[in-house]
Design a protein around this motif. Sequence first.
Motif, short mmCIF file in Angstrom:
data_model
loop_
_atom_site.label_atom_id
_atom_site.label_comp_id
_atom_site.label_asym_id
_atom_site.label_seq_id
_atom_site.Cartn_x
_atom_site.Cartn_y
_atom_site.Cartn_z
N ARG A 32 16.45 -94.75 58.73
CA ARG A 32 16.89 -94.66 59.67
C ARG A 32 17.57 -96.29 60.26
O ARG A 32 18.53 -95.78 61.30
CB ARG A 32 15.94 -95.71 60.27
CG ARG A 32 13.76 -95.20 60.53
CD ARG A 32 14.93 -93.94 61.64
NE ARG A 32 13.40 -92.58 61.68
CZ ARG A 32 13.66 -91.31 61.37
NH1 ARG A 32 15.07 -90.94 60.60
NH2 ARG A 32 12.52 -90.56 61.31
N THR A 33 18.52 -96.88 59.17
CA THR A 33 19.23 -97.79 59.20
C THR A 33 20.84 -97.53 59.09
O THR A 33 21.86 -97.85 59.56
CB THR A 33 18.59 -99.06 58.13
OG1 THR A 33 19.04 -98.83 57.05
CG2 THR A 33 17.86 -99.58 58.94
N ASP A 34 20.75 -96.01 58.32
CA ASP A 34 21.18 -95.43 58.56
C ASP A 34 22.36 -94.90 59.43
O ASP A 34 21.53 -93.34 59.53
CB ASP A 34 22.07 -94.20 57.08
CG ASP A 34 23.46 -93.98 56.32
OD1 ASP A 34 24.35 -93.53 57.17
OD2 ASP A 34 23.20 -93.62 55.50
N LYS A 76 12.87 -96.62 55.67
CA LYS A 76 13.78 -97.49 56.39
C LYS A 76 15.74 -97.41 56.67
O LYS A 76 16.13 -98.30 56.53
CB LYS A 76 12.96 -98.56 56.55
CG LYS A 76 13.56 -100.07 56.43
CD LYS A 76 12.97 -101.53 56.40
CE LYS A 76 11.07 -101.40 56.46
NZ LYS A 76 11.06 -102.57 56.03
N ALA A 81 19.78 -91.59 60.34
CA ALA A 81 19.13 -91.85 61.13
C ALA A 81 17.82 -90.90 62.48
O ALA A 81 17.24 -90.92 62.49
CB ALA A 81 19.86 -92.37 62.57
#
Length: 606
Positions: free
Chosen positions: A545-547, A542, A551
């Motif tokens: 994926r948010t960076d 998670k 990502a």
Amino acid sequence: MPNKRSLSADAKISPHSPHSPQALRLRAETVFLESANRLPEQLEETSPESMRRMLHDLRVHQIELEMQNEELHRTQAELDIERERYFDLYDLAPVGYCTISAAGLILQANLVGATLLGLPRGALLNQPISRFILQADQDVFYLLGKQLIGGGAAQSCELRMVRKDGVKFWASLVATTALAIDGAPVMRIVLTDVTGRKQFEKSQQESSVALRSAKATAEKANLAKSEFLSSMSHELRTPLNAVLGFAQLMASGRPPPSDAQKLSIDQILKAGWHLLNLINEILDLSMIESGKLTMLQGSMSLGEVLQDCKAMMEPQALEHGIQMTFPHIGDLFHVRADRNRVKQVIINLLSNAIKYNRPGGAVVVQCAVSGGNRVRISVKDDGAGLAPEQLARLFEPFNRLGQDNGSEEGTGIGLVITKQLVELMGGAIGVDSKVGVGSVFWIELPTANSLESAHGGSPQVGPSGPDHLEAPASARHRTLLCVEDNPANLALVEQLIARRSDLKLLSAINGNMGVQLARLYRPDLILMDINLPDISGFDALKILRTDPATAHIPVVALSANAISIDIEKGIQAGFFCYLTKPILVNEFMETLDTVLLYSAENRQSK
């Protein structure tokens, strides 16, 4: 006991009433005397003709009176009969009847009512009804009376009453209002003993509570069992990953192992794969029994699945000297089922047909339409066959039908799982066998349209030889980050990657370190364990994926959590794919090639 012919207390005629027999007799005598006093005067003034007419009228009136008297006697007799019938119905009714005064006193009761209250009817008269109602329920009765007076319509309630001897019982009361002959308001009550029904309802309620408690206990035990099996699977797969992984490395090493070494390695691999198969089957059986097994059903080609099964089982058949024959059906048959589960079922039937065949025997696979909307797949062998008593116990868990001491390994639950998987897909399974001739195991699955979209996971890759260990020519100088806290598993991955000249390996022993290395080196591929000492693989994914910097990097799960629910959860969370431990070398290398190719194309598109 009062006479049945007597009137009820509120229906008797008072002797002072103008309609009483005594009053009527007095009036008749007065009229007669007045007529007699006037009669001589009238006779002197009356002509013979008038006299004759008067006599005629008197005679007619006499006849009329006699007829009326007969009618009165007949009506009185009928009234007596009806009164008898009424009192029979009243006294012998199967429910209790009571008449209660406005002051709450019992004015009248039938036999059942008196029996329910435990006193003779005579002793009940003028007794307060509240004496027979349990103290705690008297408010219920008073409320009933209040509603009855206020609304006028019949009212009902259930309360506890007490007999004269102190025995308590549940009673149902239905009450109405009426007026006595003197105009005083009274309450008429129908009384029914409902103790039996109340006890049954209480028993049902207690049974329901006990059933819910037992169900909750069973669900809790089932959950505990599932959690234990999942944990056990993870704990067993972790060391098995090292055993099987390093054994595969030794088998494919350069220079190749000696004959003695190869024999030892083969024994390690054989035992390891057997243990892994046992773990998988126990988990499958547990998932099926708990109802947590997920089926991804859709239209699938049987021809493709049979070819895959043939390729996977040919080495085992050659090892046993068994000739396998498969039908050439192409794209002819399509069924609605879970592709992976169908393959698992057919492989299990083929494995049994090979293991329990005679030397030099044959295995024949056939497909045919059955019943118009099903396809039958049969697997025939030339084995010893099964006796009727063996067929009766064929699908019992852990029952190997006397093969426990044989040379072939087995768990005794393969056919149990096969049967349950087939039935979960809406199919059926059966066997025809004859001792000394062989057996035909068959399954039937519902047909499907070949144009329907098929669902299901990718084909499982079984243990195979040392192929695909070298890097493809198109892939050079790639970076792979492995996030793994188990030293043995990490060492295995390091040795596998060491055989790939195109790959550079980075490693991290926890999730946070893996995230930092990913941000710093931007690897082409990340291998992520799920159970890490700080944060889980899901949490690390998670964060990645948010960076925006990480990502785009494909992340492959590599975990000993191998239950189908875990795999589905991983795919839904966003892992590129989900590999389970123990590592299958060929599958592992093929996955690396696929993901690295995707990574390269993704970078070029940007």
